[in-house]
Each structure stands twice: as C-alpha cells, then as structure tokens.
Design an enzyme around this catalytic site. Structure first.
Site, PDB file in Angstrom:
ATOM      1  N   SER A 293      35.126  35.426  39.009  1.00 16.64           N
ATOM      2  CA  SER A 293      35.519  36.800  38.728  1.00 16.64           C
ATOM      3  C   SER A 293      35.904  36.925  37.259  1.00 16.64           C
ATOM      4  O   SER A 293      36.200  35.925  36.598  1.00 16.64           O
ATOM      5  CB  SER A 293      36.713  37.206  39.599  1.00 16.64           C
ATOM      6  OG  SER A 293      37.906  36.587  39.134  1.00 16.64           O
ATOM      7  N   ASP A 294      35.900  38.150  36.739  1.00 15.65           N
ATOM      8  CA  ASP A 294      36.527  38.351  35.437  1.00 15.65           C
ATOM      9  C   ASP A 294      38.032  38.418  35.667  1.00 15.65           C
ATOM     10  O   ASP A 294      38.517  38.403  36.802  1.00 15.65           O
ATOM     11  CB  ASP A 294      35.992  39.621  34.771  1.00 15.65           C
ATOM     12  CG  ASP A 294      36.126  39.577  33.251  1.00 15.65           C
ATOM     13  OD1 ASP A 294      36.960  38.805  32.733  1.00 15.65           O
ATOM     14  OD2 ASP A 294      35.394  40.316  32.571  1.00 15.65           O
ATOM     15  N   TRP A 295      38.772  38.493  34.586  1.00 15.26           N
ATOM     16  CA  TRP A 295      40.233  38.400  34.641  1.00 15.26           C
ATOM     17  C   TRP A 295      40.823  39.447  35.592  1.00 15.26           C
ATOM     18  O   TRP A 295      40.755  40.637  35.344  1.00 15.26           O
ATOM     19  CB  TRP A 295      40.808  38.592  33.232  1.00 15.26           C
ATOM     20  CG  TRP A 295      42.273  38.336  33.124  1.00 15.26           C
ATOM     21  CD1 TRP A 295      43.284  39.151  33.544  1.00 15.26           C
ATOM     22  CD2 TRP A 295      42.889  37.175  32.567  1.00 15.26           C
ATOM     23  NE1 TRP A 295      44.494  38.578  33.290  1.00 15.26           N
ATOM     24  CE2 TRP A 295      44.291  37.365  32.679  1.00 15.26           C
ATOM     25  CE3 TRP A 295      42.411  36.006  31.980  1.00 15.26           C
ATOM     26  CZ2 TRP A 295      45.208  36.414  32.207  1.00 15.26           C
ATOM     27  CZ3 TRP A 295      43.328  35.069  31.515  1.00 15.26           C
ATOM     28  CH2 TRP A 295      44.706  35.272  31.639  1.00 15.26           C
TER      29      TRP A 295
END
Length: 750
Positions: A293-295
């Site tokens: 996932s992104d942040w």
C-alpha cells in the site's frame, strides 16, 4: 451466513483464477525457482498465523517520513518477535545491520527484514529529477542513472526503492509530475522498463541490486484539478489505453513490487480494488511479486467513507490483493482476528506472505541478511568520482533549449563580464529538489558556481539576487539592472523553489511566482543579450517569457552537478539535445493540454469560423509542444518514404527519411515517429508516438533514419475492449517534435 459463504467462495475463485493465470502467463519470464518455492513451503508450514501476518507489516524507522506519522506499537519488540516484514526510512550500513540483527537473531525463524527508501533520483549522488531525465530521450542514460542510485542505496543498506513512478501525467498543476516521464504512454512505458532494469540489474542477489516498485497503481496521474490525493474519474477504456501500459511494461521488465495509489477507480479505492490488483495485475499479467500500500492508504479508507474502521479496511485490502500494509498497522492489529473469525480466508494471507518471502529469497537475504551492511563499502561508494561524472552527463542531456533568437547561445566563455541575476542561481537546496534520498544541499553545485568555473580566468562574473528567495518579491532590483548594463551578457535564473513540486505540492496557478517576471522585463529594457534559465519541476505557463526573452534554457532541477552541467551547455561544451516530454501550456486555464488528444467534430482549422472548439482569449496550442527542443545547430528533414502503401495484418512497413545537419555544430537530434488511425471503431488520438531515434550528426552530414511499423504497433482497445489493430487508412508523421512533421499514408488490410 449464506451471503458470507458466497462471498468467501467468490474470493477463493478469484484467487485461484489469479494463481492459475500466474502459472500460465509468461511462463519463461515469470518462472519461479523451484528451490526457492520449496524453501518457502518449508518455512510457511511452520509459521503461525501471527508470524505470517507479521511479514505483511511495514513500519517507518525515523521522523523523516513521507506521510503523517501515527502512534504504533513498540517497533523494536515487534522486530525481535518476527512481526515486521519491512522497515522504511532506516538507512546507513551500520543502522541497517543493527536492525537486521534484531530480527534475524531474535525471532523464531530468523526471517530477514527488507529495508526500503524512496530512492527516486539518487541516494547520495543526486541526479536530475525524473521528468528532466526523461527529456534526454536517452534510455541507456536513464537506466544508468537508476543503476547508480541502486549501487549507492544498496551500499547504505537499502534493499528496496519506491520507484519508479510511472504515472502518466497531463496536468502540470500536479506536483508529482516531477517524478514521472511525462504525458505520453508509449514513451512512459519505455522509461518505466529502463528504470526497473537500472534498479534491479540482472540479478537481485547481486549486492548492488535493489528491488524496484512501480507506483502508483493506478490512475493517480489523473487526479482532478491536478490536486494531490484527489478524486479520479476515468473510464476503463482510458485506464487501459493511457494509464496501465507503463505498469505492464514494468511488469514485463521484471519489476518485483508495485505500490497502490491514493485514488479510487470506478468508485473503489485502489488499495481495495479487485479489478486492478487481482484481475488485471496478478491475473491477466501474471505478476508474482508483491503489492504494498502507499502510506496509510489502508487506514485512509475510513476517511474516504469506504470502511467503517481500520478492521474493515484491512479486510477490504487483503481481499483485493494488497499484500503489505505501509504505516497503518491495520494488518498487525486486525488481520489475525479476521482470519480466525472466518471473515478472511487464510489462503489470502498465505498468498501474500509467499509473495513477500519470494522477493526476500530472490534478494539473497536468507543466505546473507547482512549483504548490504558494509560501512567501508558505503564510505567508498557514496558520491564517488564516477557517480558524480555520470550525474553531470545526465544533467546535460536533460536540459532543453526552448529558444535561441539570433543565436545568442552558446555564450563565449571569454566575455569580459557576465551578469548572473536571480536568487535561484545561488541556492543549493533548489538544485537538490524533492525526493532527495539522503542527498544534502551542501553537496550541490549551484548555477552561479558552475558559471564561475565555466568561464575564462579573465572573465568577471557579477551577481545580484534580484528577488527574495522566500517571497519572490523584488530585492534591490537596481543592483541587478546596474550589473546588467555593465556586462556583455545577462543570465537570468527564474522559476520555482524545490518544495513547490513533489508530493503534496500542487499549484493552482503555474505561472512564474511572484515578481520575477517584472525583474525580467526590467532587464530586457537594458538591451543586453538575455539568457533565461528556468529552474522548475513542472511545465510552467510562460507566454511572456517565451515571447520576449531572446534565449531560454529549461534546466529543471538537476541535482549534484547542476551548476557544472548548466555551464557546459551555456558555454557550448555540450550541445543541448533534450526534448520536452510534457507540453508547456499557454495559460493555466488551458490545462490539461497534451499532444495526443482526441479530435472534436468541430476542430480548429485555418478556415474555421466561430463555431469551433477553441478559446476566445488564448490559443488552443501550447507554447511549447510535446517533443519540442532546439539545438545550437539546425536539422533539415527530407525524402520521407514508405516502402509500400499497404500491408496485411502479418506484414510491416518501413518508413525512412534523411536528416541533414545544416548548421555549424555537431549535434544530436531526436527523430520522432507518430501515427494516426483515421477511422476506427472508437475515436482515436490525432497523433500517437510510435518510435524515436536519437542520432548524432556532424555539421554538414546527412544520415538516413528508418522505422518499422507492424500491425502490433497499430493495436488499441477496440469497441468491444479487445486489443487489436483494425483495417483502414493510417497516417504517419516523422519530425523534430509532435507538431513539425512530414507525413505520408498507408492502408492496413485484413
């Protein structure tokens, strides 16, 4: 209960289809080492569900984070207990060894951690921003730049970079255009593959190779209004036509990981989008790496209103195919309970963990978890002479000559006096740029420093800041005018600060900030030869500069050797050869403006009346189009020829022409091939890039350049979304940019 069972059965079916496709697609390229798979089997047979979920957790190691920090459990204890699969923002060979030792020597199975960092355009030696590098049209140099970044990052303990960003971007208001290759899907796909190969090398077990991560999957470049983290609305056709091909190219190049994007697609957030992750990526494309996932994109599902809480978000993310959770801790806190309660099938977790372990085995971390933990090698590698020279070469190739009225450029290095005006000329941080890895401003070479070293000993370089670097308001303009009047030539440096592009750096107005234009206007009134150097991370709306400044060099943000590279071009040691990969708009209100747009039923034509697609107050065309870039010499195109006027679906057509260097300097020209499908089952772009060749041509020399087009090059997603070419008439265009081309026609037969 029936609904739950039906949902579970459907998810298992999707997973089985995905796994089957992984085995069937690209069997040679994507074949998995049997020994590695056997070792993964043995390990996973012994792991508890808690330990499996631990491999799906990523924590950030320090305050230099790339997103909002949130409270997390005791990370050290989690590492020692084998409950962490990856750490980001832990750098330096000694620091990495210390953290790796905690994991390997304390956890039950000694599973090594993979250490990650955003190494986007260099680790310690900083290269030009990716958008600038793309303007070189030199895939070999782009790959080498990524290779050097990998060599330095690996020496500092990093195994994994969150790059390349392969998002297609057509809205320069979006700050992250600086991370990508521009507006064109074909060229962006080639750059994506080159960067993946550069980071990963030929073998991940090599000490200098790091895992690449193609991001952001998918559609992030299409955010509405160019506003960061914003809503995305596009059809499945546009997604497949424009935004997905660079990711497919990265997968075909062997990329080991992908990162999900912040946006939604078809109303479903990318991190929970089954179509993108399971059906397309892991199914149709046969991707066998893992997805991160992104942040905090898992946690942000709650804010979006797609999940009631982080537990629901974790269920949605793992179901869709997100294998690792960056920074949310939702998997750590809730996934075990979700499995034990029957809401998430353990097979989904097993698939994710297998993918993560596979990359760790391919990196050789199980055989040598400390392979990138040598402080002596780190000290010897970072910013070595070879890397600095390569950065300088990449920077020179990235510069684009936009205007050279009266052949002002190149300047003589023997002029008596040169005035350098503009605070950006003497700002080290603004040469460093966003996503600086572990680069430091003190190590950057400013444009002023470069000019001073590029002139003769008898040349006097005068400097005035002219505007305030923080506000861009005029600052002692009288001194700037004074030194301009007493000089033989004036170099005006103007543009944006480094933090005005990058993540969370969208701009609603992309004209030159502050009062810089006013200062340029004052300098122009002196009558002195004026050269404008643009420092920026995005295309800017600069109609006044383009009209009035005699000479303009787009220098972007060039990194460690910026000043030296600019001086090389300014004084003619290097003949500029860069070409724009994003169009420069006439005005902010014209955005998005890109070369490969669709036609309208009322296009603007030379004989058009009022009732056409146009603006009342500005032109339709950009100031500088895609593919545009001048040289200190001139090139003439002639004798465009097709070896046949028709071909069948199994045939090909050879397109050839001659290019003559008609000027006084040896130079390089990027010869560009475009095509247009004149009639199709769906509306097609007015032009599409289908090839290019960068050729060196000596002054007075003529070279022959040839391209070959097959039916495969003419394929697109047809009305029924099948990918194929359709018979009919086609035009080909060959030229120096997307506008100035010679054209011919041919027919494709069934």
């Amino acid at each position: 209960m029936k609904l739950l069972l039906t949902t579970k059965a459907l998810l298992l079916l999707l997973l089985s289809v995905s796994l089957f496709a992984c085995k069937q697609k690209n069997t040679e390229k994507m074949s998995i080492n049997n020994e590695i798979e056997g070792r993964i089997d043995q390990l996973m047979d012994k792991m508890s569900i808690e330990e499996k979920v631990g491999q799906m957790v990523q924590y950030s190691g320090d305050s230099k984070a790339t997103g909002p920090l949130k409270a997390t459990p005791d990370q050290v204890e989690d590492v020692k207990n084998g409950m962490v699969g990856s750490m980001l923002n832990v750098t330096g060979a000694e620091n990495v060894r210390e953290m790796q030792k905690l994991a390997v020597e304390n956890s039950r199975f000694g599973i090594p951690i993979i250490f990650a960092l955003d190494v986007v355009h260099g680790y310690k030696t900083i290269s030009p921003i990716p958008l600038a590098e793309a303007c070189s049209w030199d895939l070999t140099a782009i790959e080498k730049s990524a290779r050097i970044a990998a060599i330095e990052a690996s020496a500092a303990g990093i195994n994994w970079t969150f790059a390349p960003m392969v998002d297609i971007a057509r809205d320069p208001r979006w700050g992250r255009v600086m991370e990508g290759a521009g507006e064109d899907t074909y060229y962006g796909s080639l750059v994506a593959a080159a960067r993946v190969k550069g980071f990963q090398g030929s073998d991940l077990k090599n000490k200098t190779s790091i895992v690449a991560c193609a991001k952001h999957f998918a559609g992030y470049g299409g955010v509405e209004a160019g506003k960061e983290y914003n809503y995305v609305d596009m059809s499945r056709r546009v997604m497949n036509d424009v935004y997905l091909p660079p990711f497919k190219a990265a997968v075909d190049a062997g990329v080991s990981t992908l990162m999900t994007s912040f946006n939604e697609f078809e109303g479903t957030l990318a991190t929970a989008n089954t179509y993108l992750l399971r059906e397309k990526l892991k199914g149709e494309w046969g991707f066998n790496g893992f997805v991160v996932s992104d942040w905090n994109t898992i946690g942000e599902m709650v804010i979006h209103g797609m999940a009631e809480n982080e537990k629901d978000a974790a269920e949605l993310a793992i179901t869709a195919g997100t294998d690792m959770d960056m920074a949310t801790a939702a998997y750590r806190n809730y996934l075990v309970d979700l499995v034990k309660s029957g809401k998430v099938d353990e097979d989904l977790v097993d698939d994710a963990v297998r993918r993560i372990l596979r990359i760790k085995f391919k990196l050789g971390l199980f055989d040598n978890p400390y392979k990138n933990c040598d402080p002596e090698l780190e000290a010897k590698t970072l910013q070595c002479k070879e890397h600095l020279q390569a950065s300088r070469d990449m920077a020179r190739k990235s510069i684009v000559l936009l205007k050279n009225q009266g052949n002002i450029l190149p300047l003589s290095s023997d002029l008596k006096k040169i005035a350098v005006v503009g605070a950006l000329a003497d700002s080290k941080p603004d040469m460093l740029g966003f996503w600086e890895g572990r680069g430091e401003a003190k190590d950057m070479t400013t444009i002023l420093e470069g000019i001073k070293t590029g002139v003769s000993k008898s040349t006097k370089v005068l400097y005035a800041d002219g505007y305030d670097l923080e506000t861009f308001e005029l600052s002692n303009p009288d001194r700037a005018i004074s030194i301009a009047k007493e000089s033989d030539a004036v170099v005006m440096v103007m543009g944006e600060r480094w933090f005005m592009t990058g993540e969370a750096s969208s701009r609603g107005d992309i004209t030159i900030p502050g009062e810089q234009q006013q200062l340029l206007d004052k300098l122009l009134k002196t009558g002195k030869p004026i050269v404008v150097l643009l420092v920026n991370g995005r295309p800017l709306a600069i109609p006044e500069v383009a009209e009035n400044a005699p000479a303009i060099l787009e220098t972007w943000i060039l990194g460690s050797q910026a000043g030296y590279a600019v001086a090389d071009v300014l004084f003619g040691k290097y003949n500029p050869s860069g070409k724009l990969t994003m169009s420069f708009p006439y005005a902010t209100g014209q955005i998005p403006v890109y070369y490969n747009h669709r036609n309208t039923g009322r296009p603007e034509l030379p004989t058009s009346d009022r009732w056409i697609s146009h603006y009342l107050d500005i032109p339709n065309e950009p100031v500088f189009p895609f593919g545009f870039g001048l040289s200190y010499t001139t090139f003439e195109y002639s004798d465009l020829n097709l070896d046949k006027i028709s071909m069948n679906m199994n045939g090909s057509i050879k397109i050839s022409l001659s290019v003559t260097n008609t000027g006084k300097y040896d130079g390089e020209e990027v010869v560009q091939l475009y095509m247009r499908d004149m009639v199709a089952s769906v509306v097609r772009p007015v032009k599409e890039l289908k090839g290019f060749k960068k050729v060196k041509i000596k002054a007075g020399e003529t070279v022959d350049v040839a391209f070959t087009l097959s039916a495969k090059d003419l394929a697109f997603y047809t009305k029924d979304m099948s990918y194929k070419a359709e018979p009919g008439e086609f035009k080909v265009f060959v030229g120096t940019n997307s506008v100035d081309c010679k054209e011919a026609s041919f027919t494709l037969r069934d």
